[in-house]
Scaffold this active site. Sequence first.
Site, short mmCIF file in Angstrom:
data_model
loop_
_atom_site.label_atom_id
_atom_site.label_comp_id
_atom_site.label_asym_id
_atom_site.label_seq_id
_atom_site.Cartn_x
_atom_site.Cartn_y
_atom_site.Cartn_z
N HIS A 15 0.85 -1.19 0.00
CA HIS A 15 0.00 0.00 0.00
C HIS A 15 0.89 1.25 0.00
O HIS A 15 2.11 1.14 -0.16
CB HIS A 15 -0.97 -0.03 1.18
N ALA A 16 0.31 2.41 0.16
CA ALA A 16 1.02 3.68 -0.06
C ALA A 16 2.31 3.85 0.73
O ALA A 16 3.34 4.21 0.16
CB ALA A 16 0.08 4.85 0.23
#
Length: 87
Positions: A15-16
Amino acid sequence: MKEQKFTITDDTGIHARPATLLVNKAGQFESHVELHYNGKAVNLKSIMGVMSLGVPKGAEVTVTVDGTDEEQAIEGIAETIKEHLGE
């Protein structure tokens, strides 16, 4: 060219935040670095490319590195993945 496979064990996959860590680490090297998943390859120095793969928990990814500092690059990226994403 160096190549290494990893299994992503983080509950939310890539994820980010961990994607940013990987992109920043890859950016420290001159070599061309790619992340391969599900038949697609993206430049590991591109946050949009990495996020576009949508790598989930349990996925096996491959990192390839080609260039003058490929040994240092693969070691640095492997360390980042092991610390933040899996094995």
